[in-house]
Design an enzyme around this catalytic site. Sequence first.
Site, short mmCIF file in Angstrom:
data_model
loop_
_atom_site.label_atom_id
_atom_site.label_comp_id
_atom_site.label_asym_id
_atom_site.label_seq_id
_atom_site.Cartn_x
_atom_site.Cartn_y
_atom_site.Cartn_z
N CYS A 1 45.69 39.31 19.77
CA CYS A 1 45.79 40.37 20.12
C CYS A 1 46.78 41.76 18.75
O CYS A 1 47.08 41.38 18.81
CB CYS A 1 46.10 40.93 21.27
SG CYS A 1 46.14 42.65 21.75
N CYS B 1 51.84 47.68 22.18
CA CYS B 1 51.51 47.19 24.14
C CYS B 1 52.32 47.21 24.57
O CYS B 1 52.21 45.61 23.90
CB CYS B 1 50.14 47.14 23.78
SG CYS B 1 49.30 46.44 25.59
N CYS C 1 50.98 42.11 27.42
CA CYS C 1 50.62 40.97 27.13
C CYS C 1 52.54 40.44 27.48
O CYS C 1 53.88 41.24 25.96
CB CYS C 1 50.92 40.51 25.90
SG CYS C 1 48.50 40.18 26.71
N CYS D 1 41.10 45.15 24.65
CA CYS D 1 42.08 44.61 25.01
C CYS D 1 41.56 43.42 25.25
O CYS D 1 40.54 42.59 26.09
CB CYS D 1 42.25 45.21 26.60
SG CYS D 1 43.62 43.85 27.51
N GLU E 1 46.21 42.17 58.13
CA GLU E 1 45.97 42.94 56.96
C GLU E 1 46.00 44.04 57.42
O GLU E 1 45.64 44.83 58.20
CB GLU E 1 44.54 42.37 56.36
CG GLU E 1 44.33 43.35 55.05
CD GLU E 1 45.40 43.27 53.59
OE1 GLU E 1 45.58 42.64 53.31
OE2 GLU E 1 45.35 44.77 53.21
N ASP F 1 50.09 35.78 51.79
CA ASP F 1 49.86 35.66 49.58
C ASP F 1 50.75 37.45 50.13
O ASP F 1 49.94 37.88 49.60
CB ASP F 1 48.64 35.74 50.27
CG ASP F 1 48.31 36.40 48.48
OD1 ASP F 1 49.56 36.08 48.09
OD2 ASP F 1 47.79 36.17 48.38
N CYS G 1 53.50 35.56 43.71
CA CYS G 1 52.40 36.22 42.20
C CYS G 1 53.94 36.39 41.54
O CYS G 1 53.94 37.01 40.79
CB CYS G 1 51.60 37.30 42.11
SG CYS G 1 51.90 39.02 43.53
C1 LIG Z 1 48.39 39.52 47.40
S1 LIG Z 1 47.30 40.49 48.30
C2 LIG Z 1 46.00 39.13 48.97
C3 LIG Z 1 45.29 39.30 49.46
C4 LIG Z 1 44.65 37.88 49.92
N1 LIG Z 1 45.22 36.82 50.70
C5 LIG Z 1 43.66 37.32 48.92
O1 LIG Z 1 44.01 36.52 47.88
O2 LIG Z 1 42.43 37.75 48.27
C6 LIG Z 1 48.33 40.85 49.35
C7 LIG Z 1 47.69 42.05 50.28
O3 LIG Z 1 48.89 42.03 51.62
C8 LIG Z 1 48.32 43.25 51.81
N2 LIG Z 1 49.22 43.55 51.99
C9 LIG Z 1 50.66 44.74 51.46
N3 LIG Z 1 51.69 44.68 52.08
C10 LIG Z 1 51.40 44.10 53.60
C11 LIG Z 1 51.45 44.38 54.59
N4 LIG Z 1 53.90 44.79 54.39
N5 LIG Z 1 51.19 44.51 55.85
C12 LIG Z 1 50.06 43.75 55.69
N6 LIG Z 1 49.21 43.38 54.89
C13 LIG Z 1 49.87 44.11 53.89
C14 LIG Z 1 47.79 43.94 50.79
O4 LIG Z 1 46.60 45.06 51.21
C15 LIG Z 1 46.42 43.36 50.04
O5 LIG Z 1 45.14 42.84 50.17
#
Ligand SMILES: C[S@@+](CC[C@H](N)C(=O)[O-])C[C@H]1O[C@@H](n2cnc3c(N)ncnc32)[C@H](O)[C@@H]1O
Length: 430
Positions: free
Chosen positions: A85, A93, A96, A176, A310, A358, A385
């Site tokens: 890039c 930038c 990355c 990008c 969620e 997650d 992540c």
């Molecule tokens: C990393 S994403 C994961 C989504 C899903 N597992 C996927 O892989 O598509 C995190 C999710 O958690 C939700 N979120 C963030 N904080 C939260 C909380 N305190 N309670 C419930 N959901 C939450 C966000 O809106 C988002 O949809």
Amino acid sequence: MAERRPRREPRGLGWDGREFEVTVGPVAHGGHCVARHEGRVVFVRHSLPGERVVVRVTEDRHPGFCRADAVEVLEASPARVERPCPFSGPGKCGGCDWQHVDVAEQHRLKADVVREQLVRLGRLDAADPVVAGLVVEELPGGALRWRSRARFAVDRDGAPGLRRHRSHDVVVLPDCPITVEPAARAVLGRDWSGAGAVDVAVDSAGVVTTTRLDRRGRPTATRVLRPGADVPEEPAGRAERRAGGRDWEVEGTGFWQVHPAAADALVAAVGEFAQVRPGETVLDLYAGAGLFGGALAPAVGAEGRVVCVEADPGACAAADANLADLPQAEVWQGEVDAEGLGELLAELGSGPDVVVLDPPRAGAGRDVSRLLAGTGARAVVYVACDPASLGRDVAAFAEGGYRLAGVRGFDAFPMTQHVECVALLVSTAR
Ligand SMILES: C[S@@+](CC[C@H](N)C(=O)[O-])C[C@H]1O[C@@H](n2cnc3c(N)ncnc32)[C@H](O)[C@@H]1O
């Protein structure tokens, strides 16, 4: 009455802009390597372990350490490559971190970072076979043109780009190279006067959704561009995604894995770790559009139960639609925090057999991790992540009697410092 104390700016040692030579040490979390100079730690970007470089200090606000860019390479690592890039590099930038690094070496660096976080924050032994054996796996599709969802910043003249590292400055970009072409074309090189940022996502059918945000980050307009069309339409329904052998609906620029191959890889890894059995109860926390819950629901069968939790109403609506054909799966809208989770567990009656979580970058946190450990779930599958958050939460689960039994890393963000991990925690009481 108490008086508000003036905020103290953290003080460095006046090294801003200073240049000196260093030998670069190991990689560290954050997209840089560690060096030392005159007794201070220097976090060096654009370098690699073992290199001899000239650095220029870019930020000196702390007595213990400063930040610097490698501006001249005196002795290069064999893993250094020409940056694909042209917009990346010192002072350019900030999107990355590892454009100058051979892709296989990027995987090794990311694995080193995850291991280091599991040892330092997760309080695990570096010789633990789960930690020592960790590798970061490549996803199909190459290291460029993978980013199917992005946020671009917009400068005061309406020109889009990305921010310089640790700065509010917008570096205007004509392209990008890590972003999929339809998304880059839809945003970059165009006039976004009046906007503060633009979100863009391309779905599995090639439909491009752009959402204009104002300077306070509030969405103001969404447009959809269908493949082959020249003129964007007013917002249509939802974006389509395919993963784990199913079709999924998500909000146009709403959460979905950024790398087109990531959702498939994560669903497979979660399923392999969870080993869900018929009749079991599964909790899918931070469920988004119901990806993991929906993928695991067939395995629990009609006698089992999957509860997706969620917070975001739009994501919950998408999850409702995605799980409509799975009567054993339900969506609960609410916060995953100590209070919300306590209420959910009380309503469930018996504890879950499997928990999948997650969380966003900050992790689940100690309270939620300890509460989950208290459920006695057979398996906890943690999708992370940020390896630092994973490390901290692994330590909290350990206090609650869970040990790390497996972990896989995925390079879901090539060229950047980011890495996705899937970890298995099991109760030591079993
Ligand atoms: C990393 S994403 C994961 C989504 C899903 N597992 C996927 O892989 O598509 C995190 C999710 O958690 C939700 N979120 C963030 N904080 C939260 C909380 N305190 N309670 C419930 N959901 C939450 C966000 O809106 C988002 O949809």
